[in-house]
Design a protein around this motif. Structure first.
Motif, mmCIF file in Angstrom:
data_model
loop_
_atom_site.group_PDB
_atom_site.id
_atom_site.type_symbol
_atom_site.label_atom_id
_atom_site.label_comp_id
_atom_site.label_asym_id
_atom_site.label_seq_id
_atom_site.Cartn_x
_atom_site.Cartn_y
_atom_site.Cartn_z
ATOM 1 N N CYS A 1 -52.747 -32.421 -37.014
ATOM 2 C CA CYS A 1 -53.532 -30.718 -37.622
ATOM 3 C C CYS A 1 -53.562 -30.150 -36.325
ATOM 4 O O CYS A 1 -53.523 -28.220 -36.021
ATOM 5 N N CYS A 2 -54.586 -30.655 -35.930
ATOM 6 C CA CYS A 2 -54.204 -29.383 -34.109
ATOM 7 C C CYS A 2 -53.234 -29.693 -33.028
ATOM 8 O O CYS A 2 -53.391 -28.117 -32.778
ATOM 9 N N HIS B 1 -42.641 -25.484 -40.046
ATOM 10 C CA HIS B 1 -43.082 -26.431 -40.031
ATOM 11 C C HIS B 1 -44.477 -26.648 -39.331
ATOM 12 O O HIS B 1 -45.219 -27.842 -39.628
ATOM 13 N N ARG B 2 -45.904 -25.841 -39.067
ATOM 14 C CA ARG B 2 -46.928 -26.230 -38.822
ATOM 15 C C ARG B 2 -47.508 -26.371 -40.525
ATOM 16 O O ARG B 2 -47.920 -27.719 -40.077
ATOM 17 N N GLN B 3 -47.183 -25.745 -40.979
ATOM 18 C CA GLN B 3 -47.880 -26.835 -42.917
ATOM 19 C C GLN B 3 -46.526 -28.339 -43.345
ATOM 20 O O GLN B 3 -47.897 -28.750 -43.609
ATOM 21 N N VAL C 1 -49.325 -30.835 -44.183
ATOM 22 C CA VAL C 1 -49.621 -32.161 -45.157
ATOM 23 C C VAL C 1 -49.371 -32.842 -45.008
ATOM 24 O O VAL C 1 -49.502 -34.069 -45.558
ATOM 25 N N VAL C 2 -48.085 -33.812 -44.292
ATOM 26 C CA VAL C 2 -47.479 -34.841 -44.962
ATOM 27 C C VAL C 2 -47.923 -36.232 -44.263
ATOM 28 O O VAL C 2 -48.642 -36.753 -44.778
ATOM 29 N N PRO C 3 -49.461 -35.756 -43.167
ATOM 30 C CA PRO C 3 -49.927 -37.161 -42.270
ATOM 31 C C PRO C 3 -50.855 -37.083 -43.221
ATOM 32 O O PRO C 3 -50.987 -37.937 -43.740
ATOM 33 N N ALA D 1 -55.005 -29.467 -53.202
ATOM 34 C CA ALA D 1 -53.350 -30.207 -52.502
ATOM 35 C C ALA D 1 -52.653 -28.951 -52.916
ATOM 36 O O ALA D 1 -51.754 -28.689 -51.853
ATOM 37 N N PHE D 2 -52.236 -28.450 -54.133
ATOM 38 C CA PHE D 2 -51.004 -27.993 -54.634
ATOM 39 C C PHE D 2 -51.659 -26.263 -54.280
ATOM 40 O O PHE D 2 -50.753 -25.975 -53.580
ATOM 41 N N PHE D 3 -52.251 -25.639 -53.989
ATOM 42 C CA PHE D 3 -53.472 -24.419 -53.770
ATOM 43 C C PHE D 3 -53.443 -24.524 -51.657
ATOM 44 O O PHE D 3 -53.058 -23.425 -51.812
ATOM 45 N N PHE D 4 -53.433 -25.718 -51.504
ATOM 46 C CA PHE D 4 -53.302 -25.347 -50.166
ATOM 47 C C PHE D 4 -52.041 -25.570 -49.680
ATOM 48 O O PHE D 4 -51.718 -24.896 -48.595
#
Length: 367
Positions: A202-203, A216-218, A222-224, A265-268
């Motif tokens: 995330c950082c 790519h940032r998302q 999100v995946v980890p 998580a959906f709204f994130f």
């Protein structure tokens, strides 16, 4: 006839002058084109605070209406509710929940209540995450450096909370069949590694992929987080599938918190509803606010479920796991906390160096 003066006394004027000095009026909100791209949110065209506010103005913006107001208050109030509910729970259980209890009729000496230490660490991790999140959303308008540093702090809180959940769910909410399985044996070390990995990715994504590669940032974030959550929630899923729900209301609370987390998580991940109605949900109702609110209720629900599981497991916890195992689990939390803190600090130093280098480069061009 004597005149009656309605002029305020000098002491009142001095107080008003002092109040005006320490509580300056805040500038109005601006549109997205008036703030750097780093501070913008997709499909949110207005409601931004100007970048470059003093720390004092940033703090006072807690009481201003802008597109971060609900983000701050939702997690701030959730942190207060978590602490107050924990204090009430401690009082109702006659003390001793905080890890220490006075011994003897005259209150001489102390003993460590190993069974309650994971619960204390869970509450600490939850309050830490909520506080870091509220601080990041409240103070990030101070500067670009503050924005990065505060969100690195926020991601540190994410990693700490993930491992606090893993520790509590493993010890309080699992059954022996899951604990003795291969997954149960490697659960805490794997959860610690994934929690730190979530913090680190995330950082990294925030600093290196934020501007040029938003998708790519998302994905990097999100995946980890999703993989870590699937591992952390595994003892609860095993319990919900394999055992009866009639023993207590804890399974229903766990199921509710899973549903709330999935919704959050959906709204994130999805900018809904602002994607379909740009400008209508700038101040209230955009996706990140919904994420914050749902996650706050998720954490409050999870805490209630863990309280019930703690009372259910407390008597046999030390006998089943042993004091040494419980103590080592708590020590591992401190190690994870240190790793996340060091990661956030290193990223903050790197961000500061990069920003300073970029500022020097701009100055050289201007010359």
């Amino acid at each position: 006839m004597p005149r009656v003066s309605f002029a305020p006394p000098s002491l009142c004027l001095a107080f008003l002058s002092l109040l005006n000095h320490y509580l300056p009026s805040l500038p109005p909100t601006v549109r997205d084109i008036d703030v750097p791209s780093l501070h913008r949110q997709q499909f949110i065209p207005s409601g931004y605070r100007p970048v470059g506010l003093s720390w004092r103005c940033c703090v006072l913006s807690l009481f201003q209406i802008h597109n971060e107001t609900l983000n701050v208050w939702s997690h701030l109030l959730a942190a207060v509710c978590l602490v107050m509910r924990f204090m009430v729970f401690t009082i109702l259980q006659g003390g001793g929940i905080l890890g220490f209890r006075l011994l003897g009729s005259e209150g001489q000496g102390i003993s460590v209540d190993f069974s309650s230490l994971p619960l204390v660490l869970y509450v600490f991790s939850a309050v830490t995450y909520l506080s870091c999140s509220a601080a990041a959303h409240l103070l990030q308008s101070h500067s670009e450096q503050a924005h990065y540093s505060l969100f690195f702090l926020n991601y540190m809180g994410v990693g700490i909370y993930q491992y606090g959940c893993a520790l509590a769910l493993c010890l309080y909410s699992s059954y022996a069949a899951w604990t003795q399985s291969m997954l149960g044996q490697i659960f805490l070390p794997a959860a610690a590694v994934l929690a730190w990995f979530s913090c680190a990715t995330c950082c990294f994504a925030k600093f290196y992929l934020c501007r040029l590669y938003p998708l790519h940032r998302q994905l990097f974030q999100v995946v980890p987080l999703a993989v870590t959550y699937l591992l952390v929630i595994s003892p609860v899923v095993h319990r919900l599938i394999m055992y009866s729900w009639t023993t207590s209301s804890a399974p229903f609370l766990h199921l509710l918190q899973v549903v709330l987390f999935l919704l959050s998580a959906f709204f994130f991940s999805c900018p809904i509803p602002e994607y379909f109605f740009p400008g209508r949900y700038d101040i209230f109702g955009h996706s990140h606010q919904l994420f914050h609110i749902l996650l706050s209720f998720c954490m409050l629900t999870q805490q209630e479920a863990l309280f019930q599981d703690f009372l259910w497991q407390r008597q046999g916890l030390v006998r089943e796991f042993g004091e040494k195992h419980l103590l080592m689990a708590c020590v591992s939390f401190a190690c994870l906390l240190l790793c996340c803190m060091m990661t956030a600090l290193i990223m903050t130093i790197r961000a500061q160096a990069q920003l300073t280098k970029g500022l020097r480069y701009q100055r050289d061009i201007c010359r």
